[in-house]
Design a protein around this motif. Sequence first.
Motif, PDB file in Angstrom:
ATOM      1  N   GLN A  82       0.841  -1.190   0.000  1.00 43.35           N
ATOM      2  CA  GLN A  82       0.000   0.000   0.000  1.00 43.35           C
ATOM      3  C   GLN A  82       0.877   1.241   0.000  1.00 43.35           C
ATOM      4  N   ALA A  83       0.352   2.317  -0.575  1.00 42.31           N
ATOM      5  CA  ALA A  83       1.077   3.583  -0.638  1.00 42.31           C
ATOM      6  C   ALA A  83       1.153   4.179   0.768  1.00 42.31           C
ATOM      7  N   THR A  84       2.315   4.728   1.090  1.00 40.75           N
ATOM      8  CA  THR A  84       2.487   5.410   2.374  1.00 40.75           C
ATOM      9  C   THR A  84       1.986   6.849   2.230  1.00 40.75           C
ATOM     10  N   ASP A  85       1.966   7.574   3.327  1.00 37.70           N
ATOM     11  CA  ASP A  85       1.602   8.991   3.265  1.00 37.70           C
ATOM     12  C   ASP A  85       2.561   9.738   2.343  1.00 37.70           C
ATOM     13  N   LYS A  86       3.853   9.400   2.425  1.00 35.54           N
ATOM     14  CA  LYS A  86       4.854  10.033   1.548  1.00 35.54           C
ATOM     15  C   LYS A  86       4.522   9.744   0.080  1.00 35.54           C
ATOM     16  N   GLY A  87       4.167   8.501  -0.225  1.00 36.93           N
ATOM     17  CA  GLY A  87       3.811   8.134  -1.589  1.00 36.93           C
ATOM     18  C   GLY A  87       2.580   8.874  -2.081  1.00 36.93           C
ATOM     19  N   LYS A  88       1.583   8.985  -1.197  1.00 36.16           N
ATOM     20  CA  LYS A  88       0.351   9.700  -1.566  1.00 36.16           C
ATOM     21  C   LYS A  88       0.622  11.187  -1.788  1.00 36.16           C
ATOM     22  N   GLU A  89       1.501  11.759  -0.988  1.00 34.96           N
ATOM     23  CA  GLU A  89       1.855  13.179  -1.143  1.00 34.96           C
ATOM     24  C   GLU A  89       2.554  13.435  -2.469  1.00 34.96           C
ATOM     25  N   VAL A  90       3.459  12.541  -2.849  1.00 35.21           N
ATOM     26  CA  VAL A  90       4.158  12.683  -4.131  1.00 35.21           C
ATOM     27  C   VAL A  90       3.154  12.613  -5.274  1.00 35.21           C
ATOM     28  N   LEU A  91       2.224  11.670  -5.198  1.00 33.98           N
ATOM     29  CA  LEU A  91       1.210  11.558  -6.247  1.00 33.98           C
ATOM     30  C   LEU A  91       0.336  12.804  -6.314  1.00 33.98           C
ATOM     31  N   LYS A  92       0.001  13.366  -5.155  1.00 32.18           N
ATOM     32  CA  LYS A  92      -0.795  14.607  -5.125  1.00 32.18           C
ATOM     33  C   LYS A  92      -0.051  15.746  -5.805  1.00 32.18           C
ATOM     34  N   GLU A  93       1.244  15.855  -5.491  1.00 29.70           N
ATOM     35  CA  GLU A  93       2.064  16.909  -6.091  1.00 29.70           C
ATOM     36  C   GLU A  93       2.153  16.741  -7.608  1.00 29.70           C
ATOM     37  N   LEU A  94       2.393  15.512  -8.059  1.00 25.95           N
ATOM     38  CA  LEU A  94       2.463  15.255  -9.497  1.00 25.95           C
ATOM     39  C   LEU A  94       1.137  15.554 -10.181  1.00 25.95           C
ATOM     40  N   ASN A  95       0.049  15.172  -9.551  1.00 25.01           N
ATOM     41  CA  ASN A  95      -1.269  15.443 -10.121  1.00 25.01           C
ATOM     42  C   ASN A  95      -1.498  16.945 -10.268  1.00 25.01           C
ATOM     43  N   LYS A  96      -1.099  17.689  -9.265  1.00 23.41           N
ATOM     44  CA  LYS A  96      -1.269  19.149  -9.305  1.00 23.41           C
ATOM     45  C   LYS A  96      -0.453  19.756 -10.457  1.00 23.41           C
ATOM     46  N   LEU A  97       0.799  19.331 -10.591  1.00 26.89           N
ATOM     47  CA  LEU A  97       1.658  19.844 -11.663  1.00 26.89           C
ATOM     48  C   LEU A  97       1.121  19.463 -13.041  1.00 26.89           C
ATOM     49  N   ARG A  98       0.713  18.211 -13.186  1.00 27.63           N
ATOM     50  CA  ARG A  98       0.224  17.738 -14.484  1.00 27.63           C
ATOM     51  C   ARG A  98      -1.119  18.362 -14.839  1.00 27.63           C
ATOM     52  N   THR A  99      -1.976  18.524 -13.851  1.00 28.73           N
ATOM     53  CA  THR A  99      -3.273  19.149 -14.100  1.00 28.73           C
ATOM     54  C   THR A  99      -3.090  20.575 -14.593  1.00 28.73           C
ATOM     55  N   ALA A 100      -2.172  21.300 -13.991  1.00 32.68           N
ATOM     56  CA  ALA A 100      -1.914  22.682 -14.416  1.00 32.68           C
ATOM     57  C   ALA A 100      -1.395  22.724 -15.851  1.00 32.68           C
ATOM     58  N   ALA A 101      -0.475  21.821 -16.187  1.00 32.21           N
ATOM     59  CA  ALA A 101       0.076  21.794 -17.544  1.00 32.21           C
ATOM     60  C   ALA A 101      -1.001  21.451 -18.568  1.00 32.21           C
ATOM     61  N   ILE A 102      -1.803  20.435 -18.273  1.00 27.72           N
ATOM     62  CA  ILE A 102      -2.853  20.021 -19.207  1.00 27.72           C
ATOM     63  C   ILE A 102      -3.924  21.099 -19.323  1.00 27.72           C
ATOM     64  N   HIS A 103      -4.263  21.712 -18.222  1.00 29.78           N
ATOM     65  CA  HIS A 103      -5.272  22.774 -18.234  1.00 29.78           C
ATOM     66  C   HIS A 103      -4.875  23.897 -19.193  1.00 29.78           C
ATOM     67  N   THR A 104      -3.607  24.228 -19.225  1.00 33.92           N
ATOM     68  CA  THR A 104      -3.115  25.283 -20.111  1.00 33.92           C
ATOM     69  C   THR A 104      -3.517  25.013 -21.560  1.00 33.92           C
TER      70      THR A 104
END
Length: 144
Positions: free
Chosen positions: A96-118
Amino acid sequence: METSREAQIERFQRAFFTLFKKLGPELGLPDHITLTGPQTMMLYTISQMGPCPAGKLAGKMEVTPSAITVMIDRLVQNGFVERKHDELDRRIVLLQATDKGKEVLKELNKLRTAAIHTYLSHVEADELELFLTTFEKIVKKIEE
């Protein structure tokens, strides 16, 4: 005048490779994240599946369990994933993903969402819906 299928395929290829060349790096991993692309996909899959045995993860990723062992070990060593014994059957080890793993995924999602939104912000809602429906239809065929 109807466009030939070959011409449409050529247009698709040009558009796809341009998209991949330009958007790919923007969707890549920032330098401070110590994951490879395949490790990121595995972490994402583990996060989506919830606690799961390696065999089930391998099936979802369409590889053999032995093929993912080293990658799982690396994710565990870096604190992104943890191994836990199943409460009902201690012989079964769950990932299972740890809190650290979930945080990294959240950060990546935020960065990718911003790029795609553009890029998607320049497309009308009805055009985007048609594009997504078509894109999902292609993905469904690939997954069959």
